[in-house]
Design a protein around this motif. Sequence first.
Motif, PDB file in Angstrom:
ATOM      1  N   PHE A 168     -19.516 -20.916  35.237  1.00  8.84           N
ATOM      2  CA  PHE A 168     -20.578 -19.972  34.874  1.00  8.84           C
ATOM      3  C   PHE A 168     -20.550 -19.711  33.368  1.00  8.84           C
ATOM      4  O   PHE A 168     -19.473 -19.543  32.776  1.00  8.84           O
ATOM      5  N   ILE A 169     -21.732 -19.667  32.806  1.00  7.92           N
ATOM      6  CA  ILE A 169     -21.878 -19.270  31.407  1.00  7.92           C
ATOM      7  C   ILE A 169     -22.470 -17.862  31.452  1.00  7.92           C
ATOM      8  O   ILE A 169     -23.582 -17.674  31.953  1.00  7.92           O
ATOM      9  N   VAL A 170     -21.708 -16.882  30.995  1.00  6.97           N
ATOM     10  CA  VAL A 170     -22.178 -15.493  31.085  1.00  6.97           C
ATOM     11  C   VAL A 170     -22.458 -14.973  29.675  1.00  6.97           C
ATOM     12  O   VAL A 170     -21.557 -14.943  28.823  1.00  6.97           O
ATOM     13  N   VAL A 224     -20.569 -15.975  26.388  1.00  7.62           N
ATOM     14  CA  VAL A 224     -21.358 -16.284  25.184  1.00  7.62           C
ATOM     15  C   VAL A 224     -21.860 -14.973  24.575  1.00  7.62           C
ATOM     16  O   VAL A 224     -22.478 -14.155  25.276  1.00  7.62           O
ATOM     17  N   ALA A 225     -21.592 -14.781  23.294  1.00 12.04           N
ATOM     18  CA  ALA A 225     -22.182 -13.627  22.593  1.00 12.04           C
ATOM     19  C   ALA A 225     -23.622 -14.002  22.265  1.00 12.04           C
ATOM     20  O   ALA A 225     -23.872 -15.098  21.756  1.00 12.04           O
ATOM     21  N   GLU A 226     -24.557 -13.111  22.534  1.00 15.09           N
ATOM     22  CA  GLU A 226     -25.980 -13.511  22.494  1.00 15.09           C
ATOM     23  C   GLU A 226     -26.441 -14.038  21.131  1.00 15.09           C
ATOM     24  O   GLU A 226     -27.304 -14.901  21.061  1.00 15.09           O
ATOM     25  N   GLY A 227     -25.851 -13.512  20.044  1.00 11.38           N
ATOM     26  CA  GLY A 227     -26.292 -13.954  18.716  1.00 11.38           C
ATOM     27  C   GLY A 227     -27.707 -13.481  18.437  1.00 11.38           C
ATOM     28  O   GLY A 227     -28.242 -12.620  19.135  1.00 11.38           O
ATOM     29  N   HIS A 234     -28.519 -21.378  27.614  1.00 10.69           N
ATOM     30  CA  HIS A 234     -29.204 -22.491  28.290  1.00 10.69           C
ATOM     31  C   HIS A 234     -28.949 -23.806  27.560  1.00 10.69           C
ATOM     32  O   HIS A 234     -28.821 -24.855  28.186  1.00 10.69           O
ATOM     33  N   ARG A 235     -28.836 -23.700  26.236  1.00 19.77           N
ATOM     34  CA  ARG A 235     -28.549 -24.913  25.465  1.00 19.77           C
ATOM     35  C   ARG A 235     -27.149 -25.435  25.830  1.00 19.77           C
ATOM     36  O   ARG A 235     -26.950 -26.636  26.020  1.00 19.77           O
ATOM     37  N   ILE A 236     -26.205 -24.507  25.959  1.00 17.63           N
ATOM     38  CA  ILE A 236     -24.834 -24.915  26.329  1.00 17.63           C
ATOM     39  C   ILE A 236     -24.844 -25.582  27.702  1.00 17.63           C
ATOM     40  O   ILE A 236     -24.224 -26.625  27.917  1.00 17.63           O
ATOM     41  N   ARG A 237     -25.581 -24.964  28.650  1.00 20.05           N
ATOM     42  CA  ARG A 237     -25.638 -25.543  30.005  1.00 20.05           C
ATOM     43  C   ARG A 237     -26.171 -26.975  29.961  1.00 20.05           C
ATOM     44  O   ARG A 237     -25.587 -27.886  30.561  1.00 20.05           O
ATOM     45  N   HIS A 244     -21.476 -34.167  29.163  1.00 19.18           N
ATOM     46  CA  HIS A 244     -20.131 -34.175  29.755  1.00 19.18           C
ATOM     47  C   HIS A 244     -20.146 -34.170  31.281  1.00 19.18           C
ATOM     48  O   HIS A 244     -19.087 -34.065  31.907  1.00 19.18           O
ATOM     49  N   GLY A 245     -21.306 -34.200  31.859  1.00 21.55           N
ATOM     50  CA  GLY A 245     -21.409 -34.252  33.327  1.00 21.55           C
ATOM     51  C   GLY A 245     -20.905 -32.984  34.015  1.00 21.55           C
ATOM     52  O   GLY A 245     -20.527 -33.013  35.185  1.00 21.55           O
ATOM     53  N   ILE A 246     -20.894 -31.869  33.271  1.00 23.23           N
ATOM     54  CA  ILE A 246     -20.399 -30.610  33.881  1.00 23.23           C
ATOM     55  C   ILE A 246     -21.593 -29.753  34.308  1.00 23.23           C
ATOM     56  O   ILE A 246     -22.434 -29.391  33.485  1.00 23.23           O
TER      57      ILE A 246
END
Length: 325
Positions: A168-170, A224-227, A234-237, A244-246
């Motif tokens: 999860f990316i939170v 993730v800090a929103e910045g 979403h970009r990271i996802r 990387h197939g994750i």
Amino acid sequence: MSKIKSIGVLCSGGDSPGMNCAIRAVVRSAINAGLDVYGIQRGFSGLLEGNIKKLDVSSVGNIIQHGGTILQTSRCLEFHEADIRKEAAHILKRKKIDALVVIGGNGSFNGTYALHSEHGIPVAGIPGTIDNDISGTDYSIGFDTAVQTAIDAVDKIRDTASSHERTFIVEVMGRKSAAIALHVGVCTGAENVVLPSDTLNIEEIAKDVKRGISRGKNSSIIIVAEGEKEGLSHRIREELKNDHGIDSHVCILGHIQRGGNPSGIDRFIASGMGYIAVKDLIKGEKAIVTAYRHGEVVTVPFSECLEKKTDYLPQYINLVKTLSI
Ligand code: F6P
């Protein structure tokens, strides 16, 4: 002897849990000292509209436990203009408000200090923002509650993450500030924290997730800090998937972090700040901020609290990474 006979109080910028405790403390400390106290609704916007009412002891009854602010708040961009501040100063004089207490963040403090410098109005700033990014103070009201809210949410997400073996990316709030993200990262055992000051390093995030999986972890949490720009999570996802197939899921906590009953720490510090703001204005201070330093609420010159802290605690990233191996 104080020349101040009345005080106005307003909240400005984003709300934060504990603002009501500070309002209560200002109102009751002022009344206790024999002053009149006026609540200004909707921040500087309300001041410009003359949205002002006299408060009494019971106006602030039964609010200490509630999030938000009974005075409401606003982001008044026009207050950056000198003409508008002049108008605000006239309104305060017309309403016979001798001094102003402003509960808010960095932007609000800049406007407040300008109001003082240009028109001589005595002012006290009470740091109120979940971002905890005001210079000159170790703490701003709302931070502890916001961190706890985010921790509770991540703990719940972790349940699902482990049950389904997911990543999860939170995303947490804080704009340019890394403070919430780092605290939440440490306190939830996150695998990585992406800070606003960092250049995005997807390789490293992927390495951390993969290392966890290879040593038998069945879930990963990336905070993730929103910045300043929307869309980072979403970009990271996408990059984790494409490069990387994750597979991962994004959860943006958002304004849930601004609400809720203030924690004990927020109630305690806010109460102390409201009390000391009034006490020092009565003593004759002209431009102060109630700061939290070395475990104590003190007043400091306003000029020390006008900057945003952007490099707050980055060393804690090593703590997150060391403890989540
Ligand atoms: O400054 C507090 C804060 O909650 C930030 O963390 C966030 O970026 C911003 O306010 C959101 O502001 P708004 O509620 O005006 O969208």
